[in-house]
Each structure stands twice: as structure tokens, then as C-alpha cells.
Design a protein around this motif. Sequence first.
Motif, mmCIF file in Angstrom:
data_model
loop_
_atom_site.group_PDB
_atom_site.id
_atom_site.type_symbol
_atom_site.label_atom_id
_atom_site.label_comp_id
_atom_site.label_asym_id
_atom_site.label_seq_id
_atom_site.Cartn_x
_atom_site.Cartn_y
_atom_site.Cartn_z
ATOM 1 N N ALA A 15 18.653 21.924 31.239
ATOM 2 C CA ALA A 15 19.191 20.797 30.473
ATOM 3 C C ALA A 15 18.251 19.599 30.564
ATOM 4 N N ASP A 16 17.690 19.340 31.743
ATOM 5 C CA ASP A 16 16.767 18.214 31.902
ATOM 6 C C ASP A 16 15.491 18.430 31.101
ATOM 7 N N VAL A 17 14.926 19.639 31.209
ATOM 8 C CA VAL A 17 13.681 19.920 30.489
ATOM 9 C C VAL A 17 13.908 19.876 28.987
ATOM 10 N N ALA A 18 15.021 20.414 28.519
ATOM 11 C CA ALA A 18 15.299 20.405 27.077
ATOM 12 C C ALA A 18 15.457 18.978 26.553
ATOM 13 N N LYS A 19 16.160 18.138 27.321
ATOM 14 C CA LYS A 19 16.340 16.747 26.889
ATOM 15 C C LYS A 19 15.014 16.009 26.859
ATOM 16 N N MET A 20 14.186 16.268 27.864
ATOM 17 C CA MET A 20 12.885 15.611 27.910
ATOM 18 C C MET A 20 11.982 16.115 26.790
ATOM 19 N N THR A 21 12.097 17.388 26.426
ATOM 20 C CA THR A 21 11.301 17.943 25.321
ATOM 21 C C THR A 21 11.685 17.279 24.008
ATOM 22 N N GLU A 22 12.957 17.105 23.776
ATOM 23 C CA GLU A 22 13.400 16.422 22.550
ATOM 24 C C GLU A 22 12.894 14.985 22.517
ATOM 25 N N HIS A 23 12.909 14.333 23.673
ATOM 26 C CA HIS A 23 12.384 12.962 23.732
ATOM 27 C C HIS A 23 10.904 12.940 23.387
ATOM 28 N N GLN A 24 10.138 13.911 23.901
ATOM 29 C CA GLN A 24 8.714 13.965 23.594
ATOM 30 C C GLN A 24 8.469 14.228 22.109
ATOM 31 N N LYS A 25 9.291 15.070 21.503
ATOM 32 C CA LYS A 25 9.156 15.328 20.055
ATOM 33 C C LYS A 25 9.350 14.042 19.269
ATOM 34 N N VAL A 26 10.362 13.269 19.628
ATOM 35 C CA VAL A 26 10.623 12.007 18.921
ATOM 36 C C VAL A 26 9.468 11.033 19.123
ATOM 37 N N MET A 27 8.972 10.935 20.360
ATOM 38 C CA MET A 27 7.890 10.006 20.638
ATOM 39 C C MET A 27 6.618 10.388 19.887
ATOM 40 N N ARG A 28 6.362 11.685 19.777
ATOM 41 C CA ARG A 28 5.178 12.119 19.022
ATOM 42 C C ARG A 28 5.305 11.739 17.546
ATOM 43 N N LYS A 29 6.516 11.862 16.989
ATOM 44 C CA LYS A 29 6.720 11.465 15.596
ATOM 45 C C LYS A 29 6.535 9.964 15.428
ATOM 46 N N VAL A 30 7.035 9.202 16.410
ATOM 47 C CA VAL A 30 6.896 7.742 16.339
ATOM 48 C C VAL A 30 5.426 7.340 16.383
ATOM 49 N N THR A 31 4.674 7.921 17.308
ATOM 50 C CA THR A 31 3.256 7.581 17.411
ATOM 51 C C THR A 31 2.489 8.026 16.172
ATOM 52 N N SER A 32 2.903 9.135 15.570
ATOM 53 C CA SER A 32 2.239 9.591 14.345
ATOM 54 C C SER A 32 2.460 8.595 13.215
ATOM 55 N N LYS A 33 3.675 8.075 13.104
ATOM 56 C CA LYS A 33 3.963 7.077 12.062
ATOM 57 C C LYS A 33 3.200 5.788 12.306
ATOM 58 N N ILE A 34 3.111 5.391 13.598
ATOM 59 C CA ILE A 34 2.356 4.177 13.925
ATOM 60 C C ILE A 34 0.891 4.345 13.548
ATOM 61 N N THR A 35 0.342 5.514 13.847
ATOM 62 C CA THR A 35 -1.060 5.795 13.511
ATOM 63 C C THR A 35 -1.269 5.781 12.004
ATOM 64 N N LEU A 36 -0.313 6.360 11.253
ATOM 65 C CA LEU A 36 -0.425 6.392 9.795
ATOM 66 C C LEU A 36 -0.383 4.987 9.212
ATOM 67 N N VAL A 37 0.532 4.169 9.718
ATOM 68 C CA VAL A 37 0.623 2.790 9.230
ATOM 69 C C VAL A 37 -0.656 2.033 9.527
ATOM 70 N N ARG A 38 -1.209 2.249 10.740
ATOM 71 C CA ARG A 38 -2.433 1.556 11.117
ATOM 72 C C ARG A 38 -3.585 1.978 10.219
ATOM 73 N N GLU A 39 -3.673 3.263 9.906
ATOM 74 C CA GLU A 39 -4.743 3.728 9.025
ATOM 75 C C GLU A 39 -4.594 3.148 7.625
ATOM 76 N N GLN A 40 -3.324 3.062 7.142
ATOM 77 C CA GLN A 40 -3.123 2.505 5.808
ATOM 78 C C GLN A 40 -3.463 1.019 5.764
#
Length: 783
Positions: free
Chosen positions: A758-783
Amino acid sequence: MSDEEDLWRQLEALEDEDHSKEDCSCPGCLLANIPDDEPMAMSDDEEDQYEPPQLEQTRRKKAALEGKDLLPKVLKILDSIREEGMTLSLFLMHSVGVTKIALLPIGPHETRTRAVDPAGARPAIEGFAVNCVTHLLDRQMEHIAPHFVSPPSELSQTNLTTFNFKAFIQTVKGDAPLLWRVMRQVAYSEQQRLRNIHKDPDMVILHLIAQAQYTRSHNRGRIAKLWAIYLKSCGLSARAFDALHALGSLMSHKWTANAYGTLAERAMEEARDDIQHLPWIISHDNVNLPMRVFSQRLHNQSHFFSGCAATVWVLPADAALPDGINDLLRAHRAQGLTEPFSLEDLLDGDPSAHLRINRQFVYHVLQILLSSPDFADYADRNNDYFHSPPTVNQLCYGPDHIVKQRILRTIDQEEASYEGNDKAKDEFFRQLGIGSEKEMQKTGVERVIAWIGDQLTVERLRGLFKYRYEDLNSFDRMDYMIPVFGWFHLIMAFANSLHKQYLGNSAIIGCIQQALDVLQRKGLQKTETKGPFWHHLHEALHHIGEAHIRATWLAVARVSELSELKTKSSTELHELAIQLVDQQASCKGHVKMMNMDIKDQDAVLAQWIMFNCDVLSYIELNAAMKCGDIGRMEDMLPTLLFQFMGGGNSKYTIEVLELMQGLKREWPDVVKDYVRKYCWLINRSGKPDGFTPVDKGQEQNIGDIKVTYHSFGPGATFEYLHKVSPAIPTLRALQRHMESEFETLTRGARHGSPDKEADVAKMTEHQKVMRKVTSKITLVREQ
């Protein structure tokens, strides 16, 4: 032979047909010479019964025979029985009259005339049978008494841990069949035997007999001694001891306390003998123990003991160093001190070692994927791609490679200073019987002793070695000593370094503090050396690292769920794992990111790459130590050196450099192999995964001294602790032995860990969200 036939055979033994004499004390003659006019004891019910006419006839015959010698008549009757080809037992068994009499009702019953029937001969026969059986039981109790005798000389670890209850039960059964039959009938009914299919009363019967034997003589306490030492080692209080001793189940509390001292002294004798005939190493560490009092006096004050505990680790016989090793070591040291190893070679690295580490990283990444619930039913999980890579330098294991431990007496001497370590060393030599001038000369000229400890201990010993380089003899110069740091404290320092490097705060994406908040882990914000800090940090690093790797799998494979990877073959997964390690879990991937143009760099992704690489190094080092692959441990030394240098840990930077200098320059080849094979890891169980660092074994012994086998109460002084500490390995072995004998090992020797999924699964979901957030930040910065 049936039990009934055996009973009649023993009854026949009571007959003495040809040599019965009045002055003989054997059971047969005593039974034959019972005076006829001796009144028979009667119960109150029998006295009230109606007297039959046969009784009056018997009285007249007894009166007529009064004063006459009845023994010839009895012998004549027995001769007649023998002439007919029978024995007394057969005559009684086949006598119709006796059988009918024996079957008469136990108590009187009324007839139609309201008269009371005669009681018959059953009371007399029952009394005779009771007397016979009582005599047989007494004889059998005395016959098996030697089995329960345990002289003081047998009080040793070997005798305590080799006692087999099941074999002992068979011995008692065979030597006392009637006693066992009677006790089984008392303890276990026929209805129970038919109803129960698992319950076996043999152990209960044995202990009932043991209690009876101990009641007859305190020398018959073999089983009582076992239980006394075992239950005291489990923490049984003195009051409970007194109660169970009154029942005959245990020896007294005083005897048990004295037995601890006897076991400790014999353990020290074995330690002195071992170091004279077998190779050995030694480790020591500090013991901090508060001594509290509840009534303060001038002579009774609360105080804090800062002592020292040591353990001699007795190695297998094939670990012995060759003769002349002391001179060879001194010569290599003298030469190696002037030739430091090449720093350029260290920076360039060993390509073969790097390749081996990379393969291990790929293996760990694949195992993290296969351990996820989504891959529980993966069809090709036994493919060769998922097997562990070949070992580099695997230690041997098995019964012939078990390392024995001899805990020395705990001393009231601090070991944080140079002087404290010097005094502790001399005291331990004295306890081992090598403190005399002759033995000191032998140590300085012939012996080589590896001394293991934590960083502070090894630093102090090495400082003494350097400080005494101008002393007159080799013993004072400590030429015999090889200080070696313990890998358990090194792995703790590694974890603390990762904690310091990646802690951050809750607002920083990808840092440890944010992960701790998600997982609700408390008490990990500040590095501590006491308490369960390292244990909690160790688990957190594994769980966070596993979640990071799972999220990285999703990023590399470009899928949203791990279950989508089940459609890929083992070859495809292996190729993806290589790509994952190469791009997002290696120094190569991090350098590639840092070499990009500043506008193309992703700081969060760069930190994730660096964390993946470092946490895989931590996982790999732990796995290598557990399985005993010292080659993989040695491959990790450059990584550890750079980790401690970059993390500002100068003390362990020096320790790693000292070890590498010894392995590359100062030690001869035979000493190098000796240090690798016997000074880093030990195996006390002989199991493939039973390896543990030497200093961790020392810490476990200190835990037993301070907590597990520590006595409480007014008698729990440091003097008592000093007296009994060598007995701890015996107590530990006896506990395991009793648990195996009574099949209580299923409860486990330690607490189980809650499920981590349960701990690892919750942390994995958190990492997925954070990766999406950083990807959007990178895209905005490039634009």
C-alpha cells in the motif's frame, strides 16, 4: 508381549518358591511370612456389612492353625501347582472361582429379602493387587532414577542443547512400562484417544514423572534444570520461580542464578581453549547502561555505566593463517607505507567492476517490476533474464563454515578514548588467558589479530598503532593488529548520507521529505544515532526507491500502468531495464542531462536520476552483504568513497581509503583474502542468506546484554552483568533448542513486518503525478 502378560511376569518375580526364609527381606518372603492373625484393614462400609457363615468358618480354621508354621504348607501347595505344569500367576488367571469372585460387585446390593449380600473376596484381592502394583511402581521409579540424575559436571551448552525429549520419552517407556501405562491411564482417557487425533499426552506424562522424581531426590533434576535455565532466560520473575519450584517443576531461583555463573565460567574456558587451537577475530563496542535506585543512600546512588563488551568470533579451521605471517605483514606494511595506491586508477575506474555493478542494477530493476502485484501472474517470470547475475566472490556456507561466538565478560571501562581502548584491549587479553609475558611475546611475534569495530573504535585503535610506532617491542607497537571497520556501521553512514543529501523540504518535488509526508513517516526529519532511526530510514529508502523505479518503468516504457507491460516478452523487458538503468539510474544518464544546454535541462529529472542511481547502490550493497558476495562489496568501494567525500563524511572517507590502501599496497595476498573472507561478514547459521556484518553481530550481542538477558531488581548490578555475560550464547542456543523441541518456532523469533504494498503503490502514484507536473512545467518553459 502384551501389557497384561508383562504384569503377570512381574508378579511372578515376587515369588520365592525354594528359598523363602523368615529373616529374608525380599518381597516374596515378606509376602509369604505375613502373620495369619494380622488383622486386615476394613473400610467403614465393610464393617457394617452382613457377616456370611463362610467368615465364621474361616475364623475357626485360622484359630486351629494358630501357632503352627504355615510356610511348609504354602510351599507344598506351590509345589503341587508346579507339578501340574503351572505357575501361581497362571493358576490365578485360570481359576474360575477367582475370576467369578473378582467380578463381584464393588459395593453391596440389596436382595428381595432386604438382606445384604456378602462382600466376597474382592476387597482382599484388590488390596493384594494394590500392594503388588505399588511395589512395582516404586521399583520402576527407582529403576529409571539414574536417567533423571544430572551431576553438576554436565551443566554445559552441549548437554543442555542436545537433550532430546522424544528419545528420552522412549527410554522411560521402555524401562518403566507399568509406570507409563498407569500414568497414561490417569492423564488420558480412552474417550480422549478416540476423539483427539493431534493431542499426545507423552510430554505431559514425562513431566509428571520428572516432578515425582525431583520430589524424591533433588539430585534427579535433569528436566527441572533445563526448564529453570530456559525460563530464566525468558525473563521469569523470582516469585514465579519460587512458586514453580514448590511444585517440583523447576530448580530454585538461587540455583539458577548460580548456574548462570557456572555456564559463564565454562564458556570462558572454552573461549581460552578455542583461541589456542582455532583461528579467531575479535570485536568490541561500548555498552551504555543506566543503573537506577529507588532509595538513595551514600552507598546506593543512581549512576550511568559506560562499559565495554567484546566478542571473540571463532572461525573455521581452514581460515588459519600460515606460520611467519607476522613477519610478512610487518614487511609489507613497511613497504606499503611509502607507496600509496594510484588515485588516477581510482578515478578512471575498473571497467569490469562497472559492468558487474550495471548488471546488478538491471537485475534489481527487473525484480522490483516482478514483485509488483500486476506481475504476480506473469507467465515468463522464470526466464534466465530474471535470474541473478553470476557471483563475484561468494563466501562459502553450510555447517562446516559456521562461525562460533564467545562473548567475553563485560567490563566497566569506557572505550571512547585512546586510553580506554588500550585498557579494554589489555583486559580482554587477560580474560582470554594471553595476558602473561610469555603470551604477549607470542602475540607480538607470531599472531595476527583482526580487530573489528565501528568507526570510532577503529580510529582509536589505528591511532594507538601510529602513536606507538617507536616502542621497543612488537607487542607494544601493536604490529599484530589489523583494525577493520564494520560494514554495518558503514551502511548506516551510507543511509545517513543519502538522508542528508536528498531530505529537502515538503515543497521540493522529488525530495525525501515530500515522500515522508506522503507516507506519513514520523521521526525521520533529523539524523539520529540512537533508537530506531536507522531502521525506519532503511525501510523508507527501500520503499521510496521501489516507488521511484516503478514510476521510472512507466516513463521509459511510455505506459500509464505497469499491467500494460505484461504483454511484453522477457527479452523486451530486459532491454527496457537496460535502457532504464542507462538513461535514468546511472551516472552516465546524469552527466548526459547536465551536459545539455541550460534551457533543455530538467533539474527535477536530474535529481531523480541521481537518486535512482544512489538508492540502487544502497540496495545492491545490502543485497551483497546478505548473500555473502564479498566481491560485489569490494566493487562498491569506489562508489562509497565518492559518496562519503561528496556528502562531507570525512571519517568514513578515511576508513574507505585505509581499507583500499591495505588491499592494494600494505597487506600480503594471504592477509587480503583473510580480511575479505573472515573480517567483513560472518555466518552463524550456515544458511545461504545468513551472512551478517561482524559489527552487527556485536551490536546484537550488546542488545542481549542490555535488554534480552538483563536481570532487573536489586541484584542486577554491573558485577552480576560482568559475571553472566559469557553465558548469553548458551542461553540463546537453549532457547532455540527448547522452541524446536516443543515446536513453538512457528511463532517466530522476531516481529513480522506489515505489508509494504500500500505504501509503495501510493508513493508510485505520487511520482506519476509529479512527473506529469514537471513535464507541464517544462513544456510551458519551452513555449
